[in-house]
Scaffold this active site. Sequence first.
Site, mmCIF file in Angstrom:
data_model
loop_
_atom_site.group_PDB
_atom_site.id
_atom_site.type_symbol
_atom_site.label_atom_id
_atom_site.label_comp_id
_atom_site.label_asym_id
_atom_site.label_seq_id
_atom_site.Cartn_x
_atom_site.Cartn_y
_atom_site.Cartn_z
ATOM 1 N N GLY A 1 0.832 -1.216 0.000
ATOM 2 C CA GLY A 1 0.000 0.000 0.000
ATOM 3 C C GLY A 1 0.856 1.251 0.000
ATOM 4 O O GLY A 1 0.588 2.205 0.739
ATOM 5 N N ALA A 2 1.897 1.272 -0.846
ATOM 6 C CA ALA A 2 2.928 2.314 -0.733
ATOM 7 C C ALA A 2 2.692 3.522 -1.634
ATOM 8 O O ALA A 2 3.520 4.423 -1.662
ATOM 9 C CB ALA A 2 4.302 1.702 -1.021
ATOM 10 N N GLY B 1 -0.732 7.797 1.462
ATOM 11 C CA GLY B 1 -0.933 7.777 2.907
ATOM 12 C C GLY B 1 0.267 7.324 3.718
ATOM 13 O O GLY B 1 1.416 7.694 3.431
ATOM 14 N N TYR C 1 -14.642 -2.999 10.380
ATOM 15 C CA TYR C 1 -13.300 -2.418 10.307
ATOM 16 C C TYR C 1 -12.561 -2.656 11.632
ATOM 17 O O TYR C 1 -11.401 -3.095 11.643
ATOM 18 C CB TYR C 1 -13.383 -0.916 9.997
ATOM 19 C CG TYR C 1 -12.026 -0.262 10.029
ATOM 20 C CD1 TYR C 1 -11.085 -0.537 9.044
ATOM 21 C CD2 TYR C 1 -11.664 0.612 11.059
ATOM 22 C CE1 TYR C 1 -9.818 0.032 9.089
ATOM 23 C CE2 TYR C 1 -10.397 1.185 11.110
ATOM 24 C CZ TYR C 1 -9.489 0.891 10.120
ATOM 25 O OH TYR C 1 -8.226 1.442 10.172
HETATM 26 C C1 8X3 Z 1 -8.225 4.541 11.737
HETATM 27 C C2 8X3 Z 1 -8.487 5.014 13.096
HETATM 28 O O1 8X3 Z 1 -10.042 6.402 14.552
HETATM 29 O O2 8X3 Z 1 -9.923 6.960 12.198
HETATM 30 O O3 8X3 Z 1 -7.570 3.325 11.762
HETATM 31 O O4 8X3 Z 1 -11.005 4.887 12.864
HETATM 32 S S1 8X3 Z 1 -9.944 5.857 13.173
#
Ligand code: 8X3
Length: 252
Positions: free
Chosen positions: A10-11, A14, A153
Site C-alpha cells: 500500500g505504498a 498515505g 473495520y
Molecule cells: C483509523 C483510526 O479512529 O480513524 O484506523 O477509525 S480511526
Amino acid sequence: MKNKIVFISGASGGIGKACAEYFAKDGANLIICSRNMEKLNDFRDFLINSYGVNVLAIELDVKNREKVVETIENLDENWKNIDILINNAGLAKGLEKLYEGNLDDFEDMIDTNIKGLLYLTRQIVPLMVERKGHVINIGSTAGIIAYPNGTVYCATKAAVKFISDGLRMDLIDKEIKVTNIQPGMVETDFSVVRFKGDKNKADGVYKGIEPLRAEDIADIVLYTAKQPKHVQICEVTVTPVHQATGGYVFKN
Ligand code: 8X3
C-alpha cells in the site's frame, strides 16, 4: 537503515508512502507495492532521484493470494533478503450499523486487512528466519476498542493485533521482531475511501480536530525499526491529542 531492504504494501499513498520516503531518506532500499502502478512508478522515480536508493515497484493487490505468492517467489535473489516487512495495505469501507452494512464492503475489509496481511506475512517471514528481521503491522486504535458503525473495520484491526501478538510468540526463538502500530485519526485518503469518494463527508471527519499526519506515523515506524537488536517495540498506540479512543474525540 543503509543497505536494508524494506518491503511496504500500500505504498502509493498515505502512511505507506510516507514510510517509504522516511526509510529511503534513511538509506534503505525499498520494495514498494500498490494496486496503482501509475502513482507507484512516479513515486519510485522520485525516491531514486531524491535519495539514491534502489527501489523496486510492483503492482500488487494483497487480496490476490496467487499473485502474492508468485510475486514473492519470483523476486530476484538479492531482493529476497527482506529485512523489514511493513504490512500497511488496508482500508475502511462504509460507516454503518452492522445489520445495515454492505457485505461487499465487509469482504473487501476482511480480504485486505486480514487475509492480505496474512498472505504477505506467510510468504516473507520464511525469508527472514535464517537471518533476522522485523514485521511492522499497521493496526489501529480501532483494534483496541470498537466504535459505533465501524464494527467490521474494528474487528479486522483487532485481528491485526492478535496476529501480531501470536506471530511474536511463534518467532520467540528467532531474531525477528514484531511491532503493531496502532494509529488513531490520520488524515490521508482513509475517509475518502471509507465514504467512497465523498470528499465533503471525509473532510467532516477531521473538522474541529487536528489529526495526525501520515508523516507522524512514518517517523514512529522508522523509530521502531532503528532500535538496537535486543529491543523489540511490541506496540505503539498514537492518537491526536484530542482523541482518546477510535470513537471518543473532542472537537472545537
Ligand atoms: C483509523 C483510526 O479512529 O480513524 O484506523 O477509525 S480511526
